[in-house]
Design an enzyme around this catalytic site. Structure first.
Site, mmCIF file in Angstrom:
data_model
loop_
_atom_site.group_PDB
_atom_site.id
_atom_site.type_symbol
_atom_site.label_atom_id
_atom_site.label_comp_id
_atom_site.label_asym_id
_atom_site.label_seq_id
_atom_site.Cartn_x
_atom_site.Cartn_y
_atom_site.Cartn_z
ATOM 1 N N ARG A 55 10.937 -2.513 23.122
ATOM 2 C CA ARG A 55 12.221 -1.909 23.526
ATOM 3 C C ARG A 55 11.960 -0.548 24.166
ATOM 4 N NH1 ARG A 55 14.795 1.056 20.104
ATOM 5 N NH2 ARG A 55 14.432 -0.304 18.333
ATOM 6 N N TYR A 107 32.415 -0.886 43.573
ATOM 7 C CA TYR A 107 32.322 -2.200 42.940
ATOM 8 C C TYR A 107 33.357 -2.304 41.805
ATOM 9 C CZ TYR A 107 30.498 -5.758 39.778
ATOM 10 O OH TYR A 107 30.387 -6.828 38.935
ATOM 11 N N ASP A 184 25.165 4.684 44.406
ATOM 12 C CA ASP A 184 24.864 3.267 44.210
ATOM 13 C C ASP A 184 24.367 2.729 45.550
ATOM 14 O OD1 ASP A 184 24.914 0.482 43.983
ATOM 15 O OD2 ASP A 184 26.618 0.488 42.602
ATOM 16 N N LYS A 209 20.743 -7.986 43.179
ATOM 17 C CA LYS A 209 21.018 -8.217 44.601
ATOM 18 C C LYS A 209 19.710 -8.133 45.406
ATOM 19 C CE LYS A 209 25.153 -8.501 42.975
ATOM 20 N NZ LYS A 209 25.391 -7.514 41.990
HETATM 21 C C1 PLP Z 1 27.433 -2.324 44.364
HETATM 22 C C2 PLP Z 1 27.257 -2.897 42.996
HETATM 23 N N1 PLP Z 1 26.911 -2.100 41.987
HETATM 24 C C3 PLP Z 1 26.747 -2.573 40.727
HETATM 25 C C4 PLP Z 1 26.937 -3.911 40.441
HETATM 26 C C5 PLP Z 1 26.765 -4.413 39.026
HETATM 27 O O1 PLP Z 1 25.542 -5.074 38.904
HETATM 28 P P1 PLP Z 1 25.240 -6.273 37.873
HETATM 29 O O2 PLP Z 1 26.035 -7.451 38.325
HETATM 30 O O3 PLP Z 1 23.762 -6.444 38.004
HETATM 31 O O4 PLP Z 1 25.660 -5.808 36.530
HETATM 32 C C6 PLP Z 1 27.283 -4.796 41.468
HETATM 33 C C7 PLP Z 1 27.490 -6.231 41.181
HETATM 34 O O5 PLP Z 1 28.025 -6.973 41.992
HETATM 35 C C8 PLP Z 1 27.445 -4.271 42.780
HETATM 36 O O6 PLP Z 1 27.793 -5.063 43.821
#
Ligand code: PLP
Length: 402
Positions: A55, A107, A184, A209
């Site tokens: 962990r 998001y 992000d 992604k």
């Molecule tokens: C721009 C963005 N940030 C964060 C996330 C969250 O990621 P996760 O689905 O891996 O939890 C997403 C998910 O679609 C996203 O498109």
């Protein structure tokens, strides 16, 4: 884990070699998957190597983190169990009573965390439509963090990171309050943009992604060069336990090694597809509007040229189709190569209707204020052959316009 001299190599070389040394014991060129949860000690509290309990740290996670840190030009990276867990960890590092300012077009899961979870732990979030123009007036004495997503999802608005940073620096020199800037970078990946170079303190990704790129791992990562922030995040991760598995870390590391090739191809095709869709506006009116950062008609194309490698637009496009929600539905059900599905950033092309899929939870008025109309279609361009993808879009457009 710090990264050093390897920063001198170009991106593709670092993607393949950083965190990927030949195994000293077996000579294996590809790292083994280290499943052990615990590691032997020679005397109490004297581990044989650098690991104790997985962990806290694991070889596969360490290797992946080294590679991401290098690709983001950061000193440190922390890999987590999902992009959402990464957001949660960062928010949990703030004290009760803190205030967050976020871009409005983030998001949906980030919006949900800020408004439905963080508030229960004494952290309040405000959303602003345009950070470059509205941030200054929204800053409060207790503002501790600004969250930027660029390009935004799904309308691909671009934020000038350096401009936002300057506003925060001016605020700091006036009030003495430091505000952390988090970007992000999921939509572009470190290949196209490195937000830390423009002043971000922390960069985050849904590894799910582009970084993993094969739609078979859910994972997240953050990177920073601030050792105090890194120590705090690492401490919290160990305390909370939001870690990725060794197998997922290994898969994501394997995926990352081809990031530059995948992103170049996806961007190349996306540019051609966006230009094709744009041409349809004047040609037969079957398309009403195209959002793509690589088009010179994009509102912030000057920022794209500064902030993105070679002015690349990335693999994401959205466009409004003529004929409302019905046409959007027929179009997205008629493509043969673009799979109708949520998510993005994989080698295979995906297509979706944000108003009733990824952004369905946002009230219509709020959605439409951000440009997410019922006729908006979002495309994640994969790495299939460009001409095949354009042909597929062409035949689906024909079906949708009948
Ligand atoms: C721009 C963005 N940030 C964060 C996330 C969250 O990621 P996760 O689905 O891996 O939890 C997403 C998910 O679609 C996203 O498109």
């Amino acid at each position: 884990m710090t990264v050093d001299s390897s920063l001198n190599y170009s991106f593709g070389t670092r993607a393949i070699h950083v965190g990927a040394s030949v195994d000293a014991t077996t000579g294996a060129v590809i790292e083994p998957i280290s499943l052990s949860t615990t590691f032997g000690q020679s005397e109490p509290s004297k581990p044989l190597g650098i690991y104790e309990y997985s962990r806290s740290a694991n070889p596969n996670r360490d290797n992946f983190e080294q590679a991401v840190a290098s690709l983001e030009s950061a000193k440190f990276a922390v890999a987590l169990s999902s992009g959402s867990a990464t957001t949660a960890l960062i928010v949990q590092s703030l004290a009760v009573g803190s205030h967050i300012i976020s871009g409005g077009d983030v998001y949906g899961g980030t919006h949900r965390y800020f408004t439905k979870v963080a508030n229960h732990h004494g952290v309040e979030a405000s959303f602003v439509e345009n950070l470059e123009t509205d941030l200054e007036a929204t800053l409060r004495p207790n503002t501790r963090l600004v969250w930027v997503e660029t390009p935004s999802n799904p309308t691909l608005k671009i934020t000038d990171i350096a401009k936002v940073k300057q506003i925060l620096l001016n605020h700091q020199s006036k009030t003495g309050n430091k505000v952390i800037l988090v970007v992000d970078n999921t939509f572009l990946s470190p290949y196209i943009s490195n937000p830390l170079k423009f002043g971000a303190d922390v960069v985050v990704h849904s590894v799910t992604k582009y970084i993993n790129g094969h739609s078979d791992v859910v994972m997240g990562v953050l990177a920073t060069s601030d050792s105090e922030l890194h120590d705090r995040f690492r401490f919290l991760q160990n305390a909370i336990g939001s870690i990725p598995s060794p197998f997922d870390s290994w898969l994501a590391h394997r995926g990352l090694k081809t990031l530059h090739l995948r992103l170049r191809q996806a961007s190349y095709s996306a540019q051609k597809i966006a230009e094709f869709l744009q041409s349809k506006i004047a040609h037969d009116g079957s398309v009403l509007h195209v959002n793509y950062p690589g088009l010179f008609t994009h509102k912030n194309y000057d920022v794209v040229l500064r902030q993105h490698r070679d002015g690349l637009g990335g693999g994401m496009i959205s466009f409004r189709i003529k004929g409302g929600s019905k046409a959007a539905s027929v179009f997205t059900s008629s493509t043969k190569l673009f799979t109708l599905a949520e998510s993005l950033g994989g080698i295979e092309s995906l297509i979706e209707v944000p108003a009733i899929m990824t952004h369905g939870g946002i009230p219509k008025e709020e959605r439409e204020a951000n440009g997410v109309f019922d006729d908006l279609v979002r495309i994640s361009v994969g790495i299939e052959d460009t001409d095949d993808l354009i042909e597929d879009i062409q035949q689906a457009l024909k079906k949708a316009s009948h």
